[in-house]
Design an enzyme around this catalytic site. Structure first.
Site, mmCIF file in Angstrom:
data_model
loop_
_atom_site.group_PDB
_atom_site.id
_atom_site.type_symbol
_atom_site.label_atom_id
_atom_site.label_comp_id
_atom_site.label_asym_id
_atom_site.label_seq_id
_atom_site.Cartn_x
_atom_site.Cartn_y
_atom_site.Cartn_z
ATOM 1 N N LYS A 85 85.171 -26.657 -37.802
ATOM 2 C CA LYS A 85 84.399 -26.992 -39.007
ATOM 3 C C LYS A 85 85.368 -27.474 -40.088
ATOM 4 O O LYS A 85 86.448 -26.896 -40.240
ATOM 5 C CB LYS A 85 83.643 -25.746 -39.462
ATOM 6 C CG LYS A 85 82.694 -25.937 -40.625
ATOM 7 C CD LYS A 85 81.938 -24.636 -40.903
ATOM 8 C CE LYS A 85 80.977 -24.746 -42.065
ATOM 9 N NZ LYS A 85 80.226 -23.484 -42.290
ATOM 10 N N SER A 160 75.320 -24.011 -42.518
ATOM 11 C CA SER A 160 76.097 -25.177 -42.852
ATOM 12 C C SER A 160 77.009 -25.669 -41.723
ATOM 13 O O SER A 160 77.546 -26.762 -41.797
ATOM 14 C CB SER A 160 76.966 -24.865 -44.070
ATOM 15 O OG SER A 160 77.881 -23.829 -43.763
ATOM 16 N N SER A 184 75.451 -19.292 -41.693
ATOM 17 C CA SER A 184 75.873 -20.638 -41.305
ATOM 18 C C SER A 184 76.398 -20.816 -39.881
ATOM 19 O O SER A 184 76.618 -21.948 -39.453
ATOM 20 C CB SER A 184 76.929 -21.147 -42.276
ATOM 21 O OG SER A 184 76.298 -21.626 -43.421
HETATM 22 N N1 GLN Z 1 72.417 -21.169 -46.145
HETATM 23 C C1 GLN Z 1 73.183 -20.252 -46.915
HETATM 24 C C2 GLN Z 1 73.611 -20.914 -48.201
HETATM 25 O O1 GLN Z 1 73.199 -21.971 -48.453
HETATM 26 C C3 GLN Z 1 74.352 -19.764 -46.127
HETATM 27 C C4 GLN Z 1 75.461 -20.713 -46.031
HETATM 28 C C5 GLN Z 1 76.649 -20.190 -45.252
HETATM 29 O O2 GLN Z 1 76.554 -19.224 -44.504
HETATM 30 N N2 GLN Z 1 77.797 -20.802 -45.468
HETATM 31 O O3 GLN Z 1 74.338 -20.384 -48.965
#
Ligand code: GLN
Length: 497
Positions: A85, A160, A184
């Protein structure tokens, strides 16, 4: 080389490929080439990658092949193509976090996970797309455009870590690393029909991971099956003195937990999680998975997590608060982008941040700065931290009655690209099942457990006690050995050029 054979190779799990490499039936070079070929023909549609490290990947593969030829012993992940990532540093590669503000920033050092992967000769194929600074649930908040779900390119792969999940699903990598602050890794794993693990907070070093919300962030695997997940954890897990939150607890050999003996395992099923708003097909799949594990000797017990409904509100105070502090460093001086026109220093900060950050990141910085500001701190941040403790206490109580908690990962299967992106609240609501795992620091694993009538994957989420990933592996492996959801692949003809 036979084209079909090349295609098939890139869809096998790492542990199978390792056997083929060691027995001389294939080479790392052949596998890497087939992964690169899939990137070439599928990534123009999927857009999983921001950077493809073609040359260094081929060189790394060749190195492994020479070691094998020389009779050297290799790690199960040696020579296996892996995607990273793009919020993890790797020397000489751009680390953009999918943000314009980091455009042009080249990592000066390797993240701890990268060091460990390179030490076992893993082949790092490239860096994958994400929601800007990992803020989002669909990979649509990327400054470089969205990634598409290989099961249906009209749909989001989740986020994400959407690029990493889509890459594994599309045969554009054999395995991948993601980061999980509020879901994420797990939510994209569910949307793409693969395995994802958010390890216990402190299990994997965050050194070299760009910080989003430091009390929640954790790196973990996205893989095709449970065995690969264990192999990757074996490489990346363990203490690192450079991360002050890294736990000084020995990391077990997770492959030893890959057994199918789950007799007497107590599965807690929280009544609060199976309520209105949950898609009936998702509910059916999750309940079916629990039933199947009962057939193999596990027992289910009803539990209650009464403060679960507050996780969303708590998370969306704590995470933006920490983010507003972490993101203050991107000021146009130290990293990446600086606006070319400026009247003075303040003007440079303003212009750089206004143009460098996208709308969701700005929203979080404003929310977080507000929640931390004097006069509001007690009402928001402090209160949120107190409720966080209540959520943690619920799990402590639950784990007196059970060994593992079974819940859905997402309320629905993958949603359409564009469906929620203009409605932040709807997007935040899609995280409702994943957030408490980060707030409590507990490990959470997602495995594919079924498909919707529209042939979209559904993921079962299992939560364990702190540092007890082993129990998750045991339950997950048992389920996987007795089902074939993880062997399904999308119809690639829809995404090939
Ligand atoms: N969807 C969550 C957010 O927008 C989690 C994102 C993540 O785990 N990096 O913060």
């Amino acid at each position: 080389m036979n084209k079909d054979r090349v295609k098939d190779l890139a869809l096998l799990p790492a542990h199978r490929l390792h056997e083929l490499i060691v027995s001389g039936e294939t080479t790392s070079l052949e596998i890497t080439e087939s992964v690169l070929a899939n990137i070439e023909r599928r990534d123009p549609v999927i857009k999983a990658y921001l950077t493809v490290l073609r040359d260094s990947a081929l060189r790394a593969a060749d190195r492994v092949d020479r070691k094998v030829k020389a009779g050297e012993r290799i790690n199960p992940l040696s020579g296996i193509p892996l995607a990273l990532k793009d919020n993890m540093c790797m020397i000489g590669t751009e680390t953009t976090c999918s943000s314009r503000i980091l455009k042009g920033f080249v990592s000066p050092y390797d993240a701890a996970v990268v060091e460990r992967l390179l030490a076992v000769d893993s082949v790092i194929v490239g860096k994958t797309n994400l929601d800007e600074f990992a803020m989002g649930s669909s990979t649509e908040n990327s400054a470089f455009g969205p990634t598409r779900n290989p099961w249906d390119p009209e749909r989001a792969p989740g986020g994400s870590s959407g690029g990493s999940a889509a890459a594994v699903t599309a045969g554009e990598a054999i395995l991948a690393l993601g980061s999980d602050t509020g879901g994420s890794i797990r939510q994209p794993a569910a949307f793409c029909g693969i395995v994802g693990l958010k390890p216990t907070y402190g299990r994997v070093s965050r050194y070299g991971l760009v910080a989003f919300a430091s009390s929640l962030d954790q790196i973990g695997p996205l893989t095709r099956d449970v065995t690969d997940c264990a192999l990757l954890m074996n490489v990346i897990g363990g203490h690192d003195s450079r991360d002050s939150t890294s736990a000084e607890i020995e990391c077990p050999n997770f492959t030893k937990s890959l057994t199918t003996d789950i007799r007497g395992l107590k599965m807690g099923v929280p009544r609060e999680y199976f309520q209105e708003g949950l898609d009936p097909e998702v509910e059916r799949s999750i309940k079916g998975a629990i039933k199947l594990l009962e057939e193999f000797g596990a027992e289910s017990v009803e539990i209650s997590l009464p403060h679960y409904g507050y996780a969303l509100a708590v998370y969306y105070i704590v995470a933006p608060a920490e983010a507003s502090s972490n993101l203050a460093r991107y000021d146009g001086v130290k990293y990446g982008y600086r606006h070319p026109e400026r009247e003075n220093l303040l003007d440079m900060y303003c212009k750089t941040k206004s143009e460098g950050f996208g709308p969701e990141v700005k929203r979080r910085i404003m929310l977080g700065t507000f929640a931390l500001s004097s006069g509001y701190y007690d009402a928001y941040y402090l209160k949120a931290q107190k409720v966080r403790t209540l959520i943690k206490n619920d799990f402590d109580q639950a784990f007196k009655k059970c060994d593992i908690v079974m819940i859905p990962t997402t309320p629905t299967p993958a949603f359409l690209i564009g469906e929620k992106v203009d409605d932040p609240l709807q997007m935040y609501l899609s995280d409702v099942f994943t957030l408490s795992v980060n707030l409590t620091g507990l490990p959470g694993m997602v495995i594919p457990c079924g498909f919707s009538s529209g042939r979209l994957p559904i993921g079962l989420q299992m939560i364990g006690r702190a540092f007890d990933e082993k129990t998750l592996f045991r339950a997950a492996y048992t389920f996987e050995q007795n089902t074939d959801h993880h062997k399904q692949t999308p119809d690639f003809s829809k995404i090939e050029r």
